[in-house]
Design a protein around this motif. Structure first.
Motif, short mmCIF file in Angstrom:
data_model
loop_
_atom_site.label_atom_id
_atom_site.label_comp_id
_atom_site.label_asym_id
_atom_site.label_seq_id
_atom_site.Cartn_x
_atom_site.Cartn_y
_atom_site.Cartn_z
N SER A 281 -33.24 19.20 7.03
CA SER A 281 -32.64 17.70 6.01
C SER A 281 -34.05 16.49 6.17
O SER A 281 -33.82 15.68 6.94
N THR B 49 -29.44 18.08 2.72
CA THR B 49 -29.17 17.92 3.68
C THR B 49 -28.25 19.94 4.33
O THR B 49 -27.44 20.29 3.18
N VAL B 50 -29.19 19.94 5.05
CA VAL B 50 -28.78 21.52 5.96
C VAL B 50 -27.61 21.13 6.98
O VAL B 50 -28.05 20.00 7.81
N VAL B 51 -26.66 22.18 6.68
CA VAL B 51 -25.56 21.90 7.96
C VAL B 51 -25.31 23.11 8.23
O VAL B 51 -26.07 24.19 8.05
N THR C 209 -26.63 22.11 1.56
CA THR C 209 -25.65 23.81 1.93
C THR C 209 -26.32 24.19 3.35
O THR C 209 -26.57 23.14 4.29
N GLU C 210 -25.83 25.79 3.23
CA GLU C 210 -25.54 25.91 4.99
C GLU C 210 -26.89 26.64 5.57
O GLU C 210 -27.81 27.39 5.06
N MET C 211 -26.86 26.66 7.05
CA MET C 211 -28.22 26.24 7.34
C MET C 211 -28.67 28.03 7.15
O MET C 211 -26.63 29.25 6.95
N GLU D 1 -32.57 25.05 7.98
CA GLU D 1 -32.70 24.41 8.67
C GLU D 1 -32.28 23.26 8.78
O GLU D 1 -32.89 22.63 7.95
N PRO D 2 -31.41 23.07 10.14
CA PRO D 2 -30.61 21.44 9.89
C PRO D 2 -31.64 20.46 10.09
O PRO D 2 -31.69 19.38 9.23
N GLN E 78 -29.21 29.64 4.45
CA GLN E 78 -29.16 29.83 3.36
C GLN E 78 -30.90 29.21 2.93
O GLN E 78 -31.98 28.09 2.67
#
Lengths: 113, 114
Positions: free
Chosen positions: A87, A111-113, A13-15, A83-84, A17
């Motif tokens: 992860s 995994t947060v990117v 997912t994206e930071m 947040e990343p 979210q």
């Protein structure tokens, strides 16, 4: 017995979210635990419930993390916003009549990117 | 308070040779001790547990561990390693007052060479 069931198994997912991880405990088990595993910190207990009531949430890293257990067969761990550094692998585990033995699910790889 | 120390972060053995994974614990109460194994991309599986019965505990896959109170140790052994034993192993302690909380060691990665 199906064991402890977690979903999703993998999530990217994206930071920023919201992330929701789910757990279905072994039927009849009345204690449920959420653990986080990272390379740097190993396995950390985030929170645990007994009979659906949160007993100890001192391991929850910050207010972005929340966990609920609305009934004996379901629990969620929510991260908002993600947040990343979140992860990690998140494990749900449950405990039943055989005191002190805790059974783990296969984990949710986040995994947060 | 409980704590557990795994003395080796990585152990490498050849297939067919003995395995020794070391664990020391600290506990203010009569502890329950466990070994869990984690294969790559999998959850944790209980290998064996000690709960104040026999001090020599036999687990799955040929593993066993001996509780030694005088040494505060709970080392994991196996007479003959198999390739499928390659995994991460966690020594775990739980005290009677911990409400089921488990305290994990940092883990020992076991490699098995052919």
């Amino acid at each position: 017995d199906a064991g402890v069931i977690q979903s999703p198994r993998h999530e990217v997912t994206e930071m920023g979210q919201e992330v929701t991880l789910r757990c279905k405990p072994i039927s009849g088990h009345n204690s449920l635990f959420w653990y986080r595993q990272t390379m740097m910190r190993g396995l950390e207990l985030l929170i645990y419930f007994n009979n659906n009531v949160p007993i100890d949430d001192s391991g929850m890293p910050e207010d972005r993390f929340s966990a609920k257990m609305p009934n004996a067969s379901f629990s969620t761990l929510k991260i908002q916003p993600s947040e990343p550094r979140d992860s990690a692998v998140y494990f749900c585990a449950t405990q039943g009549g055989d005191l002190n033995t805790i059974y783990f699910g296969e984990g949710s790889w986040l995994t947060v990117v | 308070a409980q704590s557990v120390t795994q003395l080796d972060s990585h152990v490498s053995v050849s297939e067919g040779t003995p395995v020794l994974l070391r664990c020391n614990y600290s506990s203010s109460y009569s502890p329950s001790l466990f070994w869990y194994v984690q294969h790559p991309n999998k959850g944790l599986q209980l290998l064996l547990k000690y709960t104040s019965a026999a001090t020599l505990v036999k687990g799955i896959n040929g593993f066993e561990a001996e509780f030694k109170k005088s040494e505060t140790s709970f080392h994991l052994t196996k007479p003959s390693a198999h390739m499928s034993d390659a995994a991460e192993y966690f020594c775990v302690v739980s005290g009677n007052n911990q409400g089921g909380k488990l305290i994990f060691g940092q883990g020992t990665e076991l490699s098995v060479k052919p």
